[in-house]
Each structure stands twice: as structure tokens, then as C-alpha cells.
Write an enzyme that holds these catalytic residues in place. Structure first.
Site, mmCIF file in Angstrom:
data_model
loop_
_atom_site.group_PDB
_atom_site.id
_atom_site.type_symbol
_atom_site.label_atom_id
_atom_site.label_comp_id
_atom_site.label_asym_id
_atom_site.label_seq_id
_atom_site.Cartn_x
_atom_site.Cartn_y
_atom_site.Cartn_z
ATOM 1 N N LYS A 1 -44.129 -6.690 -9.826
ATOM 2 C CA LYS A 1 -44.230 -7.478 -11.056
ATOM 3 C C LYS A 1 -45.689 -7.821 -11.273
ATOM 4 C CE LYS A 1 -39.546 -9.280 -10.541
ATOM 5 N NZ LYS A 1 -38.668 -10.442 -10.307
ATOM 6 N N LYS B 1 -27.219 -9.472 -11.271
ATOM 7 C CA LYS B 1 -27.568 -10.557 -10.356
ATOM 8 C C LYS B 1 -26.335 -10.937 -9.544
ATOM 9 C CE LYS B 1 -31.898 -11.337 -11.490
ATOM 10 N NZ LYS B 1 -33.011 -11.357 -10.525
#
Length: 324
Positions: A214, A107
Site C-alpha cells: 500500500k 473480509k
């Protein structure tokens, strides 16, 4: 067919699970688990999402618990490690939770972090992985085009697999992809797929080289498979810090894809300090299994959310249901 609200709420559980590392500013993850004739399913949109967006997550739970099963083309899914913006001294500890993974998603562009922080973190991951490991970066749309191009230059020495959602909008992604055309640095789209009114717009605009899909935000396995097929781009299946029940839903999507050429972001049970089952879908040898997950009633009780949060989630499900 959409089951009525009372059928969905009958036997539902709301849990609050501690995280092993802060993620998206969270130290705990709340989720609602529901049980249908096909088994357990998860409804866990992040708390800040509105009811219309949460409805897609509920549709995914209904697809998993009440819908027809998708084909299973593979029994194990290769997964990546996911590294939040943790302090440098915690990097090795967090990566060690992901047994046998060869790919790390880091991230970047996190609030309060600088590009220098990101470079230092990526450098340390490359040192730990060695030259054979794969590194992908996820900015969650945190850069503008100029910032993303500058970051790509700064991070190029670390041999990146791809940049995930470096910019927030489809036009920005398209411009950045054009600027990086000669770099052979692929762009992956996540929010531009799962949070978009038109999840195919990014593919039509030529703004990405692959899609991150997702299962919950896209409304279930069936709809996600259709989006991937219509987009005509390679796909990587990822998660949203789900419980193992939600990860099992993602694994079923990954198992049904006709082609799966990259490691998936479905190893995030390793970021949970507790789960709803004694046999969680944590990475083993760099893979997770494609299998149903049966929650442990003792763990559901031990990690039950406070009564006011249970009431909040039950009301939220009712509101989301009205959008279906």
C-alpha cells in the site's frame, strides 16, 4: 527534499466522507489532501495510528506531490471488489458497486463474526461469481495458527485464490504456510509488510507467497518499489479506503511495477458514498485508470470536516512531519 510544514498546510483540505458500507468499524472516512508542484496527494492514516507510523503516510504524500514521477508501464489497473463483513442480504448490492470485477476480496475474522458467518458469506459470493470468479480472503491477522488452519479447511471447497494476513506475526505465518504446504493455498502478507519495522522480514522468513503493498503506509511509490524488488515476491497493490486522490497514488505504484499478475485492491472508491471529485476512480469494466485526480472545490466544501477535526489533522501533520 522534504517541504516545510507551512508549505504542506498551505491550501490543504480535510474531508469526512460517508461510506456505503461499514468498514473496519467505520461509517465515515477522514482524509487530508495537500497540493504540491506535482499535483494533489493524500495524507490519511487511520486515526488510531501513532505519529511515527503516520509519518510514512506523510512521506507518501510528499513523494506524490513533490517527488519525481515513477515510470508508467500500464494505463489501466485490474482491480478486485472488496466485501466488508456486511449482512447476507447486502452482499449482492455491495458487489454490484464494483463494475466488471472478476475477483472479490472478502473480509473475514471480523470482530463479532464467527467462522460460520464467514463460510456463509464466502458461499454466497461464490454463488454470485460462479466457478470462474476468484475469491481471496483477508483476516487482518485475526486468527491464530490453529484457527487459520481450521478456517482453511472449512473454506477450501470455495476454491480460494489466497489467504491475506491470516495470522498477526511472521512466525505464525511461516508455521501456517508450512502446515498448508500441500494445499497449494498461497499466503499473502499485508500488515507484516506495511506495519513492520522491517518489511522484508516476512520474505526472508519464507512466510508468504506474495506481498500486499500500500503506497501510503510504505512511504510512497519509490520506497514501495524498492521493497517489492528486494523481497523478490509477486506483489498486489491495495488501498486503505482512500479518496480517489489516494487511489491515484496507488494506481501509480501499480503502474510502475515491472510485473503485475493479479487484480489489485484499488477499487475501494466503490465503498465510498461520496468522493472529492466528480470523476472518481471507481471500477469500470474491472479496471481503474492511471491518471491524476483533481478535487472538486464544491465537493471539498460539501464534505469538509468540522473545524475541530481540521485543527486535529493539521496538528497531526505537524507531529508526523517532525518524524521525517
Amino acid at each position: 527534499m522534504v517541504p516545510d510544514v507551512e508549505e504542506l498546510l498551505d491550501g490543504a483540505h480535510v474531508v469526512r466522507l460517508p461510506l456505503a458500507a461499514r468498514f473496519r468499524g467505520l461509517t465515515e472516512r477522514e482524509a487530508m489532501l495537500v497540493h504540491g508542484p506535482r499535483g494533489w496527494a493524500e495524507f490519511s492514516p487511520f486515526v488510531e495510528y501513532g505519529d511515527a507510523e503516520a509519518a510514512s503516510w506523510l512521506a507518501a504524500a510528499i513523494d506524490a506531490g513533490w517527488g519525481d514521477p515513477a515510470p508508467v508501464l500500464r494505463e489501466r489497473i485490474p482491480v478486485n471488489a472488496t466485501l466488508p463483513a456486511v449482512p447476507m442480504e447486502r452482499i449482492a448490492e455491495v458487489l454490484a458497486r464494483f463494475d466488471g470485477t472478476r475477483t472479490v476480496k472478502i473480509k473475514v475474522a471480523d470482530a463479532g463474526e464467527t467462522l460460520a458467518d464467514d463460510v456463509a458469506r464466502v458461499r454466497e459470493v461464490r454463488r454470485i461469481l460462479g466457478p470462474e470468479g476468484r475469491i481471496r480472503l483477508d483476516a487482518n491477522g485475526g486468527w491464530n495458527v490453529d484457527q487459520a488452519e481450521h478456517a482453511a479447511h472449512a473454506l477450501a471447497p470455495f476454491d480460494l485464490e489466497y489467504l491475506e494476513q491470516p495470522c498477526a506475526t511472521v512466525p505464525e505465518l511461516a508455521e501456517l504456510r508450512e502446515r498448508l504446504h500441500d494445499w497449494q493455498l498461497p499466503i499473502a502478507a499485508d500488515e507484516s509488510v506495511r506495519k513492520a519495522d522491517d518489511p522484508l522480514a516476512v520474505a526472508r522468513a519464507g512466510a508468504a507467497d506474495l506481498l500486499v503493498v500500500k503506497v501510503q503506509p510504505l512511504g510512497g511509490v519509490t520506497r514501495a518499489l524498492r521493497i517489492v524488488a528486494e523481497a523478490g515476491l509477486p506483489a498486489v497493490v491495495s488501498s486503505a479506503i482512500d479518496t480517489s486522490v489516494g487511489l491515484a497514488m496507488g494506481a501509480r505504484l501499480a503502474a510502475a511495477l515491472p510485473e503485475l499478475d493479479v487484480d489489485c485492491g484499488l477499487g475501494t472508491a466503490a465503498l465510498l458514498a461520496a468522493d472529492v471529485t466528480g470523476d472518481p476512480l471507481t471500477p469500470a469494466g474491472g479496471h481503474i485508470e492511471v491518471r491524476p485526480v483533481e478535487p472538486d472545490l464544491a465537493l471539498l466544501a460539501a464534505h469538509a470536516a468540522p473545524p475541530e477535526r481540521v485543527a486535529w489533522w493539521r496538528d497531526r501533520l505537524r507531529r508526523a512531519h517532525a518524524h521525517l
